[in-house]
Design a protein around this motif. Structure first.
Motif, PDB file in Angstrom:
ATOM      1  N   ALA A  73       0.838  -1.208   0.000  1.00  0.00           N
ATOM      2  CA  ALA A  73       0.000   0.000   0.000  1.00  0.00           C
ATOM      3  C   ALA A  73       0.870   1.254   0.000  1.00  0.00           C
ATOM      4  CB  ALA A  73      -0.932  -0.006   1.203  1.00  0.00           C
ATOM      5  N   GLU A  74       1.976   1.233   0.769  1.00  0.00           N
ATOM      6  CA  GLU A  74       2.872   2.397   0.850  1.00  0.00           C
ATOM      7  C   GLU A  74       3.456   2.729  -0.525  1.00  0.00           C
ATOM      8  OE1 GLU A  74       5.547   5.421   1.988  1.00  0.00           O
ATOM      9  OE2 GLU A  74       3.604   4.724   2.680  1.00  0.00           O
ATOM     10  N   LYS A  75       3.807   1.713  -1.307  1.00  0.00           N
ATOM     11  CA  LYS A  75       4.351   1.958  -2.646  1.00  0.00           C
ATOM     12  C   LYS A  75       3.356   2.716  -3.521  1.00  0.00           C
ATOM     13  CE  LYS A  75       7.302  -2.156  -2.755  1.00  0.00           C
ATOM     14  NZ  LYS A  75       7.546  -3.470  -3.415  1.00  0.00           N
ATOM     15  N   ARG A  76       2.077   2.438  -3.347  1.00  0.00           N
ATOM     16  CA  ARG A  76       1.056   3.084  -4.177  1.00  0.00           C
ATOM     17  C   ARG A  76       0.604   4.425  -3.612  1.00  0.00           C
ATOM     18  NH1 ARG A  76       1.183  -2.137  -4.587  1.00  0.00           N
ATOM     19  NH2 ARG A  76       0.526  -3.251  -6.474  1.00  0.00           N
ATOM     20  N   LEU A  77       0.973   4.701  -2.350  1.00  0.00           N
ATOM     21  CA  LEU A  77       0.528   5.947  -1.702  1.00  0.00           C
ATOM     22  C   LEU A  77       1.615   7.009  -1.650  1.00  0.00           C
ATOM     23  CD1 LEU A  77      -1.528   4.517   1.276  1.00  0.00           C
ATOM     24  CD2 LEU A  77      -2.440   5.853  -0.629  1.00  0.00           C
ATOM     25  N   VAL A  78       2.808   6.704  -2.172  1.00  0.00           N
ATOM     26  CA  VAL A  78       3.921   7.660  -2.095  1.00  0.00           C
ATOM     27  C   VAL A  78       3.529   8.997  -2.699  1.00  0.00           C
ATOM     28  CG1 VAL A  78       6.243   8.154  -2.936  1.00  0.00           C
ATOM     29  CG2 VAL A  78       5.713   5.909  -1.989  1.00  0.00           C
ATOM     30  N   LYS A  79       2.808   8.956  -3.810  1.00  0.00           N
ATOM     31  CA  LYS A  79       2.365  10.193  -4.465  1.00  0.00           C
ATOM     32  C   LYS A  79       0.850  10.372  -4.341  1.00  0.00           C
ATOM     33  CE  LYS A  79       6.150  10.244  -7.809  1.00  0.00           C
ATOM     34  NZ  LYS A  79       6.519  10.273  -9.241  1.00  0.00           N
ATOM     35  N   GLY A  80       0.251   9.654  -3.402  1.00  0.00           N
ATOM     36  CA  GLY A  80      -1.195   9.726  -3.243  1.00  0.00           C
ATOM     37  C   GLY A  80      -1.612  10.746  -2.203  1.00  0.00           C
ATOM     38  N   PRO A  81      -2.885  10.701  -1.782  1.00  0.00           N
ATOM     39  CA  PRO A  81      -3.384  11.645  -0.770  1.00  0.00           C
ATOM     40  C   PRO A  81      -2.582  11.548   0.527  1.00  0.00           C
ATOM     41  CG  PRO A  81      -5.191  10.441  -1.809  1.00  0.00           C
ATOM     42  CD  PRO A  81      -3.936   9.801  -2.276  1.00  0.00           C
ATOM     43  N   LYS A  82      -2.357  12.686   1.160  1.00  0.00           N
ATOM     44  CA  LYS A  82      -1.480  12.720   2.330  1.00  0.00           C
ATOM     45  C   LYS A  82      -2.084  11.989   3.521  1.00  0.00           C
ATOM     46  CE  LYS A  82       0.880  16.970   0.999  1.00  0.00           C
ATOM     47  NZ  LYS A  82       1.214  18.364   1.375  1.00  0.00           N
ATOM     48  N   LYS A  83      -3.377  12.193   3.783  1.00  0.00           N
ATOM     49  CA  LYS A  83      -3.985  11.581   4.968  1.00  0.00           C
ATOM     50  C   LYS A  83      -3.942  10.057   4.882  1.00  0.00           C
ATOM     51  CE  LYS A  83      -8.164  11.391   7.789  1.00  0.00           C
ATOM     52  NZ  LYS A  83      -8.059   9.927   7.913  1.00  0.00           N
ATOM     53  N   GLU A  84      -4.307   9.505   3.712  1.00  0.00           N
ATOM     54  CA  GLU A  84      -4.312   8.048   3.557  1.00  0.00           C
ATOM     55  C   GLU A  84      -2.901   7.483   3.738  1.00  0.00           C
ATOM     56  OE1 GLU A  84      -6.042  10.101   1.896  1.00  0.00           O
ATOM     57  OE2 GLU A  84      -8.105   9.342   1.851  1.00  0.00           O
ATOM     58  N   ARG A  85      -1.914   8.206   3.224  1.00  0.00           N
ATOM     59  CA  ARG A  85      -0.545   7.710   3.368  1.00  0.00           C
ATOM     60  C   ARG A  85      -0.107   7.752   4.840  1.00  0.00           C
ATOM     61  NH1 ARG A  85       5.337   9.996   1.508  1.00  0.00           N
ATOM     62  NH2 ARG A  85       6.439   8.042   1.894  1.00  0.00           N
ATOM     63  N   ASP A 133      -1.998   7.600   7.488  1.00  0.00           N
ATOM     64  CA  ASP A 133      -2.690   6.530   8.218  1.00  0.00           C
ATOM     65  C   ASP A 133      -1.967   5.199   8.017  1.00  0.00           C
ATOM     66  OD1 ASP A 133      -4.540   8.366   9.029  1.00  0.00           O
ATOM     67  OD2 ASP A 133      -6.068   7.798   7.560  1.00  0.00           O
ATOM     68  N   ASN A 134      -1.567   4.931   6.765  1.00  0.00           N
ATOM     69  CA  ASN A 134      -0.876   3.675   6.476  1.00  0.00           C
ATOM     70  C   ASN A 134       0.485   3.619   7.158  1.00  0.00           C
ATOM     71  OD1 ASN A 134      -0.919   1.142   4.788  1.00  0.00           O
ATOM     72  ND2 ASN A 134       0.971   2.058   4.013  1.00  0.00           N
ATOM     73  N   LEU A 135       1.174   4.766   7.239  1.00  0.00           N
ATOM     74  CA  LEU A 135       2.464   4.809   7.924  1.00  0.00           C
ATOM     75  C   LEU A 135       2.302   4.503   9.411  1.00  0.00           C
ATOM     76  CD1 LEU A 135       4.122   7.924   6.233  1.00  0.00           C
ATOM     77  CD2 LEU A 135       4.831   5.549   6.009  1.00  0.00           C
ATOM     78  N   ASN A 136       1.223   4.988  10.021  1.00  0.00           N
ATOM     79  CA  ASN A 136       0.955   4.657  11.419  1.00  0.00           C
ATOM     80  C   ASN A 136       0.768   3.151  11.616  1.00  0.00           C
ATOM     81  OD1 ASN A 136       1.102   6.839  13.229  1.00  0.00           O
ATOM     82  ND2 ASN A 136      -0.774   7.725  12.419  1.00  0.00           N
ATOM     83  N   ASP A 137       0.063   2.527  10.657  1.00  0.00           N
ATOM     84  CA  ASP A 137      -0.113   1.072  10.727  1.00  0.00           C
ATOM     85  C   ASP A 137       1.229   0.358  10.610  1.00  0.00           C
ATOM     86  OD1 ASP A 137      -2.785   1.568  10.914  1.00  0.00           O
ATOM     87  OD2 ASP A 137      -3.293   0.941   8.888  1.00  0.00           O
ATOM     88  N   LEU A 138       2.046   0.797   9.671  1.00  0.00           N
ATOM     89  CA  LEU A 138       3.365   0.196   9.470  1.00  0.00           C
ATOM     90  C   LEU A 138       4.224   0.316  10.732  1.00  0.00           C
ATOM     91  CD1 LEU A 138       4.516   1.215   5.866  1.00  0.00           C
ATOM     92  CD2 LEU A 138       4.320  -1.092   6.777  1.00  0.00           C
ATOM     93  N   ALA A 139       4.191   1.493  11.336  1.00  0.00           N
ATOM     94  CA  ALA A 139       5.009   1.727  12.532  1.00  0.00           C
ATOM     95  C   ALA A 139       4.610   0.787  13.658  1.00  0.00           C
ATOM     96  CB  ALA A 139       4.881   3.180  12.964  1.00  0.00           C
ATOM     97  N   LEU A 140       3.308   0.562  13.843  1.00  0.00           N
ATOM     98  CA  LEU A 140       2.866  -0.352  14.905  1.00  0.00           C
ATOM     99  C   LEU A 140       3.381  -1.765  14.655  1.00  0.00           C
ATOM    100  CD1 LEU A 140       1.284  -1.062  17.425  1.00  0.00           C
ATOM    101  CD2 LEU A 140      -0.746  -1.325  15.998  1.00  0.00           C
ATOM    102  N   LEU A 141       3.325  -2.216  13.401  1.00  0.00           N
ATOM    103  CA  LEU A 141       3.819  -3.554  13.076  1.00  0.00           C
ATOM    104  C   LEU A 141       5.314  -3.672  13.355  1.00  0.00           C
ATOM    105  CD1 LEU A 141       1.803  -4.051   9.791  1.00  0.00           C
ATOM    106  CD2 LEU A 141       1.649  -5.518  11.805  1.00  0.00           C
ATOM    107  N   LEU A 142       6.061  -2.628  13.028  1.00  0.00           N
ATOM    108  CA  LEU A 142       7.494  -2.638  13.319  1.00  0.00           C
ATOM    109  C   LEU A 142       7.748  -2.635  14.828  1.00  0.00           C
ATOM    110  CD1 LEU A 142       8.670  -0.094  10.586  1.00  0.00           C
ATOM    111  CD2 LEU A 142       9.095  -2.552  10.617  1.00  0.00           C
ATOM    112  N   LEU A 143       6.917  -1.891  15.559  1.00  0.00           N
ATOM    113  CA  LEU A 143       7.066  -1.841  17.016  1.00  0.00           C
ATOM    114  C   LEU A 143       6.799  -3.213  17.628  1.00  0.00           C
ATOM    115  CD1 LEU A 143       7.614   0.049  19.400  1.00  0.00           C
ATOM    116  CD2 LEU A 143       5.163   0.512  19.510  1.00  0.00           C
TER     117      LEU A 143
END
Length: 546
Positions: A95-107, A109-119
């Motif tokens: 999803a992050e690959k497709r959101l790099v140039k996409g809407p800021k809020k959606e990206r 939100d996805n980064l927050n999800d990614l960070a939790l998984l890494l944590l």
């Protein structure tokens, strides 16, 4: 109480971000998840996964990057709910690959999800970096609620690493952001987080204050899951401060609500906390009873979770296999289309090439015929022109030859006249010299003066200017080449060179120049040196070659 703090953190994000990956935590049971799905009138996770995968494939066919990213993010959250963190991480990375140039809020939100998984994978530094990246995006877009959520996430991260000062700082930043937009539910969740920080530091009075504030708010907004956690947390605080009666009261409230709502994971926690309280009260039977209930419920939940995870993994496998088959069919179809298009194109090109070859051949024949006709006409014109030029050249050569002969006669005549005059003057000079030797009468002085005049004018009888002009007309560029060989040649050298060029004999050259034969030999020797001739090389042949 780490599991309770995790509940607080996850609940905060769930409330703030809506139906996201962070709605659930690793300790949620599959019954709890299905219970929530039933309350919201949606299908179980495996069905939701299939539905979202179909949406993803549709978006992929339409080339809609944003819809692809949203479906991938939802599939990642479904896998997270089921404890399949590796699959969840994979979906969120896609999803992050497709959101790099996409809407800021959606990206963000996805980064927050990614960070939790890494944590959860103990990659706290990477998680922190991504949280700050999400925070920067929210700040740039002016998304206050997103900023508050990320501040809370960062506070939890620092709390997990026991960096309580930083944890408290970011929770306060989250509180300020929620107060700015008057988000009461968000504020209540921050109360829970602050209470958890104080509980870790064994500052139970402050922890009790913040947990109580959160409890009051959760009672109002009907957030049952967080209400259960709040009762459990207050029960923990009472137990740790030795108020076991109140501890039992609040923990039993958590037990009751968990049973009513089939929140099996929270019910297991409540049983375990009840066992701890009875342990302090010295009631061994109750301790064994509740700990056994907690263990059985945990095993039951674990088995059910495992079973449902296996079912979901099978669905994932089927999806992957189906996607692989679809991709294979798409590739085969694409290959067939390419082959068909290629064959069609080749056929069309062959036909077109055949037509072009025939057309070019005909055009070539016409062009060659026209070219031959043009070449014939041109050749004839050139031939006529050459004949005219040849005739003109012949006439020019005849005219030039005539001019050369005339000039040659002129210079020869001029030279012969000069020689005859010089010879006559030589004879007069000799006669007068003889008279002066034998006669000493008074007219000797006049005769000597006459002799001096003859000597002074001896070489001036020849008009060298006219001679050179005529000579240059016959021998064009001769003097230019001569100057290139030696630019320092004197006028006398030039006269001598001109006479040698005319193949004049030595006596005539001496007479014309008014010098003796010996002086002429000396002049020739000096001229050879000036022209740089090697010994034995003919001066006459050298000058004739210029």
């Amino acid at each position: 109480m780490m599991h309770v703090r995790v509940y607080f953190f996850v609940a905060l994000v769930r409330l703030l971000t809506g139906p996201s990956l962070l709605q659930a935590q690793p300790s949620f049971s599959i019954q709890d998840i299905h219970g929530r799905l039933e309350r919201y009138n949606v299908q179980p996770s495996d069905s939701l996964l299939v539905i979202e995968n179909e949406r993803y494939l549709e978006a992929e066919r339409n080339g809609d990057k944003l819809e692809q990213a949203i479906s991938l993010q939802k599939m990642g959250r479904i896998c997270y709910d089921m404890g399949l963190f590796a699959q969840s991480l994979n979906y969120h990375l896609q999803a992050e690959k497709r959101l790099v140039k996409g809407p800021k809020k959606e990206r963000a939100d996805n980064l927050n999800d990614l960070a939790l998984l890494l944590l959860l994978n103990n990659q706290s530094e990477d998680a922190k970096r991504i949280y700050f990246q999400a925070l920067s995006i929210y700040q740039t877009s002016g998304e206050i609620k997103g900023q508050a959520t990320t501040y809370g996430n960062l506070g939890h991260l620092y709390e997990k690493s026991s960096n309580y000062d930083s944890a408290y700082y970011f929770q306060q930043k989250a509180m300020q952001a929620f107060e700015q937009i008057n988000d009461l539910d968000g504020i209540a969740l921050i109360y829970e987080n602050l209470g958890s920080i104080y509980e870790d530091q064994e500052r139970y009075d402050e922890a009790f204050t913040y947990f109580s504030r959160a409890l009051d708010r959760f009672k109002v907004n009907g957030n049952t899951s967080m209400l259960i956690d709040a009762y459990n947390n207050l029960g923990d605080v009472y137990r740790k401060t030795g108020n076991y009666k109140q501890a039992l009261r609040y923990t039993r409230q958590a037990e009751k609500l968990a049973k009513e709502n089939q929140a099996l994971s929270r019910l297991s926690s409540a049983y375990r906390d009840l066992g701890k309280v009875y342990g302090f009260l010295g009631d061994a039977d109750s301790v064994f009873h509740y700990l056994e209930l907690s263990r059985q419920l945990y095993i039951e939940t674990y088995n059910e979770d495992t079973k449902n995870q296996a079912a979901l993994l099978k669905v994932l496998y089927d999806i992957d296999r189906k996607d692989a088959r679809i991709a294979q069919l798409a590739r085969e179809r694409q290959t067939a289309i390419i082959i068909y298009a290629t064959l069609t194109m080749i056929g069309a090109l062959l036909i077109l090439l055949f037509v072009i070859i025939i057309k070019n051949q005909r055009q070539k024949i016409r062009s060659e015929r026209q070219l031959r006709d043009q070449e014939t006409d041109l050749l004839q014109a050139k031939q006529r022109l050459m004949e005219v030029e040849l005739q003109n050249k012949k006439l020019q050569e005849e005219q030039l030859q005539l001019e050369i002969e005339t000039k040659a006669k002129e210079i020869t005549s001029h030279t012969l006249q000069a020689i005859e005059k010089n010879k006559l003057l030589e004879e007069m000079k000799d006669a007068l010299t003889e008279i002066l030797k034998n006669d000493s009468r008074g007219y000797k002085r006049e005769l000597r003066q006459l002799l001096n005049k003859i000597n002074q004018n001896f070489n001036k009888e020849v008009s060298w200017g006219d001679f050179r002009r005529v000579f240059e007309e016959i021998n064009q560029d001769f003097f230019i080449h001569l100057q290139q060989i030696n630019p320092d040649l004197s006028a006398a050298d030039i006269r001598l060179v001109s006479l040698i060029k005319l193949n004049m004999n030595t006596p005539d050259m001496a007479a014309l120049l008014g010098i003796s034969a010996d002086s002429l030999r000396v002049s020739r020797y000096r001229l050879r040196k000036k022209l740089g001739l090697e010994p034995g090389k003919s001066l006459t042949a050298f000058l004739q070659a210029i």
